[in-house]
Design an enzyme around this catalytic site. Structure first.
Site, short mmCIF file in Angstrom:
data_model
loop_
_atom_site.label_atom_id
_atom_site.label_comp_id
_atom_site.label_asym_id
_atom_site.label_seq_id
_atom_site.Cartn_x
_atom_site.Cartn_y
_atom_site.Cartn_z
N CYS A 204 0.83 -1.21 0.00
CA CYS A 204 0.00 0.00 0.00
C CYS A 204 0.86 1.25 0.00
O CYS A 204 0.88 2.00 0.98
CB CYS A 204 -0.92 -0.03 1.21
SG CYS A 204 -2.04 -1.40 1.10
N GLU A 205 1.56 1.45 -1.08
CA GLU A 205 2.42 2.62 -1.25
C GLU A 205 2.49 2.89 -2.74
O GLU A 205 2.78 1.96 -3.52
CB GLU A 205 3.87 2.32 -0.82
CG GLU A 205 4.04 1.86 0.57
CD GLU A 205 4.69 2.89 1.47
OE1 GLU A 205 5.14 3.93 0.96
OE2 GLU A 205 4.72 2.63 2.67
#
Ligand code: LLP
Length: 449
Positions: free
Chosen positions: A366-367
């Protein structure tokens, strides 16, 4: 001059088999994925061994050489066994690396202990196992080590790590030789350090100087410059203190190829330059017999390792990029997001197919920065394809995390058609193995249900 394995992106034994699949160490990578799952780190044992032999051969032109594998690049007990078989030593930087080496049955006399903030406990462990050398990084550590050595009633063979004031052209985060560095003694501090070792510290025996100027280095001149700078110091130490230092350690740093754009020197070219400069400076300063030590990490292991992923979801940005997401990313390979490192890829189950589209290979974390490769031309990819990213053998698993609570992948070695697990795949239970719910929280109830 003979090419060496740091110059080829794919592992030594890699080839494409009759089924158009990538094969490494005589094992079909598609079959490996069926057996072990993805993401999967695959290490080519013959490649690692060949690379060690190339190093030994290249440096055999000098009579007294120690080649120490920098285990921070990738260390497991099986890797230690291979390094031991190939008669190399080890550069270790923590109690954990020392423990792993001991546990694999490594001869600890062939281990050199580096690091800029070794703890008293780590130094005690190093002395307890009679480690070969401790490379002392700063004045604080000289003091500490002498005390620890006195307590253990031992005399320790040490090197002093020097910051030579050399700036090499590599990523800012992996440079270490420049004056403003957290590592080592400044050149102007050597005299005081040697004075103290000779006159104040009873349990330290100075064997030489050490410098590591950075990692992923493509120039040879920096090593020539480094040897010149160190040799001048050896001469000065002899003139002033009559201490004849017996060895010089040049650290690691030799560059490797991850993509077609990178063009590292061969180990032979590097060795020739280093040996020539070594001899020249020994003559120039009358340094007598001097052991040459080097600490290659990446250049021994990087190009014998690949990572296999399974392609999953994809997204076409209207009038923009096509993203393919794989089942790993920045937690098994943090190098693109940390150092803007570039990689290439092949589709392992369509190894010889022609490139048809430009895609960006994204990780699953999640980046937004979790992109493994931006804009690469590949054959058409479908979900379920196996994507292989080569030259991921160094500083990938060793820097891997469990970010987003994703268990770390397995690592295997392949050799002559055999595959063996060297690191087991983590499972969800491993993620909570060290989690503790304090009793008072375990008892607390939720008032909203
Ligand atoms: N010796 C010393 C004292 C070192 O600090 C290092 C690496 C080596 C030897 C081995 O250097 P090599 O031959 O592997 O370049 N995580 C970074 C690399 C950090 C290197 C740290 N020191 C990366 O992924 O690029």
């Amino acid at each position: 001059m003979q090419n060496t394995l740091n110059q080829s992106i794919l592992p030594y034994t890699a080839k494409v088999n009759d089924q158009n699949h990538l094969e490494i160490g005589g094992c079909d990578t598609v079959e490996l994925v069926k057996k072990y799952g993805t993401p999967l780190y695959v290490y080519d044992e013959e490649g690692i061994r060949t690379c060690c032999k190339q190093f030994k051969d290249a440096f055999s032109a000098y009579e007294d050489v120690s080649i120490l594998y920098a285990s921070k690049a990738f260390m497991t007990r099986a890797i230690c066994k291979i390094i031991k078989d190939e008669c190399l030593g080890l550069d270790v930087v923590s109690g954990g690396e020392i423990y792993t080496a001991i546990n694999s049955g490594f001869p600890m006399q062939k281990c050199y202990f580096n690091g800029n903030n070794k703890t008293p406990e780590e130094l005690e462990l190093a002395l307890y196992c009679n480690i070969g050398r401790i490379t002392v990084d700063n004045f604080y550590e000289l003091d500490l080590l002498d005390k620890v050595a006195k307590n253990s009633d031992k005399t320790v063979d040490i090197l002093l790590r020097i910051t030579p004031g050399l700036d090499c052209h590599t990523h800012e985060y992996i440079k270490t030789g420049q004056v403003d560095s957290k590592f080592g003694f400044d050149l102007s501090q050597i005299d005081e350090a040697v004075y103290k070792i000779k006159n104040e510290y009873t349990n330290l025996s100075l064997k030489g100087l050490h410098a590591h100027i950075g990692s992923q280095i493509f120039e040879k001149n920096v090593y020539t410059d480094l040897i010149g700078i160190l040799a001048e110091q050896y001469h000065a130490i002899y003139e002033k203190y009559e201490i004849q230092l017996a060895e010089m350690n040049l650290g690691g740093g030799i560059g490797v190829k991850h993509t077609e754009d990178e063009d590292p020197l061969s180990i032979y070219e590097m060795a020739n330059v280093i040996i020539a400069a070594f001899r020249e400076n020994i003559d120039k300063y009358g340094l007598g017999k001097l052991k040459l030590a080097i600490e290659p990490g990446r250049s021994i292991i990087c190009n014998s390792g690949v990572t296999l992923y399974t392609a999953g979801s994809y997204k076409q940005v209207p009038d923009g990029r096509k993203y393919i997401a794989v089942d790993g990313g920045m937690s098994d390979n943090p190098r693109p997001s940390m150092y803007q490192a570039k990689y290439t890829a092949i589709i392992a189950n369509k190894a010889n197919d022609k490139a048809e589209e430009t895609v960006t290979i994204a990780g699953r974390y999640c980046e937004s920065g979790d992109i493994l490769i931006q804009d690469i031309n590949l054959p058409e990819i479908s979900s379920g394809d196996i994507i292989c990213i080569p030259a991921t053998g160094a500083y990938n698993y060793s820097m891997a995390s469990q970010y987003n609570r994703v268990p770390r992948p397995a690592a295997i070695v392949v050799h002559k058609g055999r595959s063996d697990v060297i690191i087991k795949r983590e499972v969800y239970q491993d993620l909570i193995a060290f989690d503790v719910i304090p009793e008072r929280l375990a008892k607390s109830g939720c008032s909203c249900i």
